[in-house]
Design an enzyme around this catalytic site. Sequence first.
Site, PDB file in Angstrom:
ATOM      1  N   ASP A 119       0.858  -1.173   0.000  1.00  0.00           N
ATOM      2  CA  ASP A 119       0.000   0.000   0.000  1.00  0.00           C
ATOM      3  C   ASP A 119       0.899   1.230   0.000  1.00  0.00           C
ATOM      4  O   ASP A 119       2.126   1.120  -0.191  1.00  0.00           O
ATOM      5  CB  ASP A 119      -0.990  -0.032   1.175  1.00  0.00           C
ATOM      6  CG  ASP A 119      -0.361   0.243   2.536  1.00  0.00           C
ATOM      7  OD1 ASP A 119       0.877   0.446   2.627  1.00  0.00           O
ATOM      8  OD2 ASP A 119      -1.112   0.251   3.532  1.00  0.00           O
ATOM      9  N   CYS A 173       2.759  -3.063   4.238  1.00  0.00           N
ATOM     10  CA  CYS A 173       1.842  -1.966   4.559  1.00  0.00           C
ATOM     11  C   CYS A 173       2.372  -1.250   5.794  1.00  0.00           C
ATOM     12  O   CYS A 173       3.506  -1.488   6.193  1.00  0.00           O
ATOM     13  CB  CYS A 173       0.410  -2.467   4.744  1.00  0.00           C
ATOM     14  SG  CYS A 173       0.123  -3.518   6.174  1.00  0.00           S
ATOM     15  N   THR A 221       1.883  -1.549   9.007  1.00  0.00           N
ATOM     16  CA  THR A 221       2.325  -2.427  10.090  1.00  0.00           C
ATOM     17  C   THR A 221       2.555  -3.865   9.638  1.00  0.00           C
ATOM     18  O   THR A 221       3.199  -4.629  10.343  1.00  0.00           O
ATOM     19  CB  THR A 221       1.276  -2.484  11.218  1.00  0.00           C
ATOM     20  OG1 THR A 221       0.066  -3.049  10.687  1.00  0.00           O
ATOM     21  CG2 THR A 221       1.018  -1.112  11.810  1.00  0.00           C
ATOM     22  N   HIS A 259       8.261 -24.270   9.685  1.00  0.00           N
ATOM     23  CA  HIS A 259       7.213 -24.970  10.427  1.00  0.00           C
ATOM     24  C   HIS A 259       5.816 -24.775   9.871  1.00  0.00           C
ATOM     25  O   HIS A 259       4.971 -25.657  10.023  1.00  0.00           O
ATOM     26  CB  HIS A 259       7.214 -24.517  11.881  1.00  0.00           C
ATOM     27  CG  HIS A 259       8.426 -24.959  12.630  1.00  0.00           C
ATOM     28  ND1 HIS A 259       8.558 -24.761  13.986  1.00  0.00           N
ATOM     29  CD2 HIS A 259       9.564 -25.572  12.236  1.00  0.00           C
ATOM     30  CE1 HIS A 259       9.723 -25.243  14.390  1.00  0.00           C
ATOM     31  NE2 HIS A 259      10.355 -25.728  13.334  1.00  0.00           N
ATOM     32  N   HIS A 282       4.593 -31.170  11.093  1.00  0.00           N
ATOM     33  CA  HIS A 282       3.880 -29.891  11.020  1.00  0.00           C
ATOM     34  C   HIS A 282       2.635 -29.899  10.144  1.00  0.00           C
ATOM     35  O   HIS A 282       1.925 -28.902  10.097  1.00  0.00           O
ATOM     36  CB  HIS A 282       4.839 -28.789  10.549  1.00  0.00           C
ATOM     37  CG  HIS A 282       5.965 -28.583  11.505  1.00  0.00           C
ATOM     38  ND1 HIS A 282       5.799 -28.007  12.733  1.00  0.00           N
ATOM     39  CD2 HIS A 282       7.273 -28.908  11.419  1.00  0.00           C
ATOM     40  CE1 HIS A 282       6.950 -27.964  13.363  1.00  0.00           C
ATOM     41  NE2 HIS A 282       7.858 -28.489  12.584  1.00  0.00           N
TER      42      HIS A 282
END
Length: 136
Positions: free
Chosen positions: A8, A65, A67, A98, A133
């Site tokens: 963004d 973006c 955060t 994992h 996993h």
Amino acid sequence: MKIIIGNDHNGYELKKEIIKYLKDNRYYLEDVGCDSVESVDYPLIAKKVCDEVLTDEDNLGILICGTGIGMSIAANRIKGIRCAKVSTEDEVALSRLHNNANVIAFSGRIDKSLALRFVDKFINTSFSNKERHMKK
């Protein structure tokens, strides 16, 4: 493998640095992010990246973006996407080792050198120990 990158407005400057790094290292790349600091609707960018990631199981996506949180939430709404919002190199490695993450998301505000280490670690770490996993 193709790397699909999207951002963004908060990730625009960092995306340019990552694209330069990927091109310098001869990775096959597709940029579906915005090309300015003008506000955009980040879920639409996340969807573009994820749709392209899903066209080939070897593809990987990078979302940037403000955060990394919004992009990761939007990405994880899409079936087949395993997006990890990462803040450390260990998280990047473990998301691949994992969790078999096929997309990572992080803040456009992090240091460029850290972001490039994230990208390098993400691309060069493979999923391991499928039996442990990937329980049925």
